[in-house]
Design an enzyme around this catalytic site. Structure first.
Site, mmCIF file in Angstrom:
data_model
loop_
_atom_site.group_PDB
_atom_site.id
_atom_site.type_symbol
_atom_site.label_atom_id
_atom_site.label_comp_id
_atom_site.label_asym_id
_atom_site.label_seq_id
_atom_site.Cartn_x
_atom_site.Cartn_y
_atom_site.Cartn_z
ATOM 1 N N HIS A 1 11.224 9.883 -6.827
ATOM 2 C CA HIS A 1 10.895 10.220 -7.913
ATOM 3 C C HIS A 1 11.435 11.929 -8.518
ATOM 4 O O HIS A 1 11.270 12.096 -9.495
ATOM 5 C CB HIS A 1 9.360 10.255 -8.318
ATOM 6 C CG HIS A 1 8.758 8.991 -8.320
ATOM 7 N ND1 HIS A 1 9.360 7.795 -9.019
ATOM 8 C CD2 HIS A 1 7.616 8.424 -7.565
ATOM 9 C CE1 HIS A 1 8.622 6.879 -8.848
ATOM 10 N NE2 HIS A 1 7.606 7.096 -7.932
ATOM 11 N N ASP B 1 11.171 0.032 -3.550
ATOM 12 C CA ASP B 1 9.795 0.476 -4.069
ATOM 13 C C ASP B 1 9.245 0.049 -5.059
ATOM 14 O O ASP B 1 9.798 -0.410 -5.946
ATOM 15 C CB ASP B 1 9.938 2.253 -4.008
ATOM 16 C CG ASP B 1 8.507 2.848 -4.157
ATOM 17 O OD1 ASP B 1 8.250 3.354 -2.950
ATOM 18 O OD2 ASP B 1 7.902 2.879 -4.995
ATOM 19 N N HIS C 1 7.687 1.267 -7.561
ATOM 20 C CA HIS C 1 7.941 2.195 -8.698
ATOM 21 C C HIS C 1 9.175 2.458 -8.748
ATOM 22 O O HIS C 1 10.091 2.615 -7.761
ATOM 23 C CB HIS C 1 7.055 3.717 -8.365
ATOM 24 C CG HIS C 1 5.775 3.199 -8.077
ATOM 25 N ND1 HIS C 1 5.080 3.432 -6.880
ATOM 26 C CD2 HIS C 1 4.621 2.718 -9.060
ATOM 27 C CE1 HIS C 1 3.792 3.095 -7.110
ATOM 28 N NE2 HIS C 1 3.555 2.743 -8.239
ATOM 29 N N ASP D 1 4.945 -0.126 -0.726
ATOM 30 C CA ASP D 1 3.884 -0.210 -1.898
ATOM 31 C C ASP D 1 3.934 -1.525 -2.781
ATOM 32 O O ASP D 1 3.031 -1.436 -3.412
ATOM 33 C CB ASP D 1 3.531 1.095 -2.521
ATOM 34 C CG ASP D 1 5.105 1.416 -3.221
ATOM 35 O OD1 ASP D 1 5.961 1.010 -3.010
ATOM 36 O OD2 ASP D 1 4.959 2.628 -3.820
#
Length: 417
Positions: A196, A233, A235, A320
């Site tokens: 990120h 991931d 996200h 995740d």
């Protein structure tokens, strides 16, 4: 900030002692109560294992737990990497039990300022270093409101350790690939995570873009021009996405939960300028699981990689998406991650001489995280999955197969797959 002379950076805790022998420039915060020192160098990495050790290994990994980078009750905690290391030992997936098949890099160099600046603005890097004085005075500071992303007095140095671990693994895998057709798979068990972190700053628990920095390193140092990045991931890896939007030589492919943080990664985000078409984003509907991801791999990831013809594959390995993870609502299982690790290993063998390194990103249920990473190690070793010992099919529900199929068909149409 002051310059001092120290020879190593050490982190103790969780029943294990981590130490990195290093040389070069030193940095630490003046007002820190507990001494935090680190150093880094742009010299050629001469701390790697021998070529024989590298060539005998099937898995090579590096550990950077960032034990000082921690905030109470924050999901991205300093318990994450030690939980994985403990699980690997418990499941006999270390060199103690496997001999030369598994090799841990221990004396790797930290990333240099130039390494970090290959992706991030120099003003951000220097600003974060200076912020360590404030962190020393306050104990903990917020450096980005999304997440939130925090910093402690050790964050700057420990982030250099994390990035350096990834670079050392790239160096090791590349060195081995020059001497054999089946080099070891690399895995950077590191934090803070990175995908990120945008070029101008931190975001979403992430400080430096570890995978992005490694991609530039592979190009600059090893002449591996074409880098294929897979981000599974839950996200969207917006930082990696933004770093290479206009670069045709780095293909960024992200699968992520539709509508999840940070709200980026739309299916029509494909890069721009010279890099148009070298970014593929596939948002998956909540509830997508093993069946969805197997289809995505076969119908999207494989043809993309085959067409791109990479020189190395790097993986933002976020765990995740697991059904037990508290921060999202996909239904991946430990078996899903075994499948991804096994198939990506085979893809690298077929397309780029086996050169492949995984980088830990998310994963916040310590049990599902550690079991899934351990099963990824088994996939790298070519051993059967033990996922059935952990996964509980009774908690799964029907996947949204129609919506998954529609998303896959749309991304295949956009990218002419």
């Amino acid at each position: 900030m002051e310059l001092q002379t120290f020879r190593s950076i050490s982190f103790a805790g969780h029943g294990r002692f981590w130490k990195h022998s290093i040389s070069g420039r030193k940095c630490f915060s003046k007002n820190i109560k507990t001494l935090v020192s680190c150093s880094y160098s742009t010299e050629e990495n001469d701390t790697l294992p021998s070529v024989k050790q590298l060539c005998n290994a099937k898995v090579i990994y590096a550990v950077a737990p960032a034990l000082g980078h921690n905030k109470e009750s924050h999901p991205e905690s300093n318990a994450r990497v030690p939980a994985i290391v403990t699980a690997l030992a418990k499941m006999e997936l270390t060199s103690k039990f496997r001999g030369s098949d598994i090799l841990e890099l221990q004396n790797f160099k930290l990333a240099s300022a130039d390494d970090i600046a290959s992706v991030h603005a120099k003003a951000y890097v220097s600003g974060l270093e200076k912020a360590m004085d404030r962190a020393s005075e306050q104990g903990l500071i917020v450096i980005d409101g999304s997440g939130p992303t925090y910093a402690t007095p050790t964050t700057f140095c420990e982030s250099l350790v994390a990035a350096g671990a990834g670079l050392a693994l790239v160096d090791s895998v590349v060195a081995a690939s020059k001497n054999q057709l089946d080099p070891p798979m690399g895995f950077a068990l590191i934090r803070p995570p990175g995908h990120h972190a945008i070029p101008n700053g931190p975001m979403g628990f992430c400080v430096f873009g570890n995978v992005a920095i490694a991609a530039r390193h592979a190009q600059r140092i090893h002449g591996l021009k074409r880098v294929f990045i897979i981000d599974f991931d839950v996200h969207h890896g917006n930082g990696t996405n933004d770093a290479f939007l206009d670069d045709p030589d780095i293909f960024f492919l992200s699968t992520h939960q539709d509508g999840s943080y940070p709200g980026t990664g739309r299916i029509d985000e494909i890069g721009h300028g010279a890099g148009e078409g070298a970014t593929l984003n596939l948002p998956l509907p909540g509830g997508s699981g093993d069946t969805a991801m197997r289809t995505v791999f076969d119908e999207v990831i494989v043809p993309c990689a085959q067409r791109f013809k990479p020189d190395i594959i790097l993986v933002s390995a976020g765990y995740d998406g697991h059904v037990l993870d508290p921060l999202a609502s996909l239904q991946f299982t430990t078996g899903t991650y075994y499948m991804l690790a096994s198939n990506i290993k085979q893809l690298a063998k077929e397309l780029c001489g086996g050169r492949c390194v995984f980088f830990l990103e998310g994963g916040y249920n310590l049990d599902s995280l550690s079991y899934s990473v351990a099963d990824s190690f088994r996939a790298f070793l070519g051993e059967p999955s033990l996922a059935p010992e952990f996964d509980n099919p009774a908690i799964l529900y029907e996947e949204p197969s129609t919506r998954v199929k529609q998303a896959i068909q749309r991304v295949k149409h956009i990218h002419s797959l």
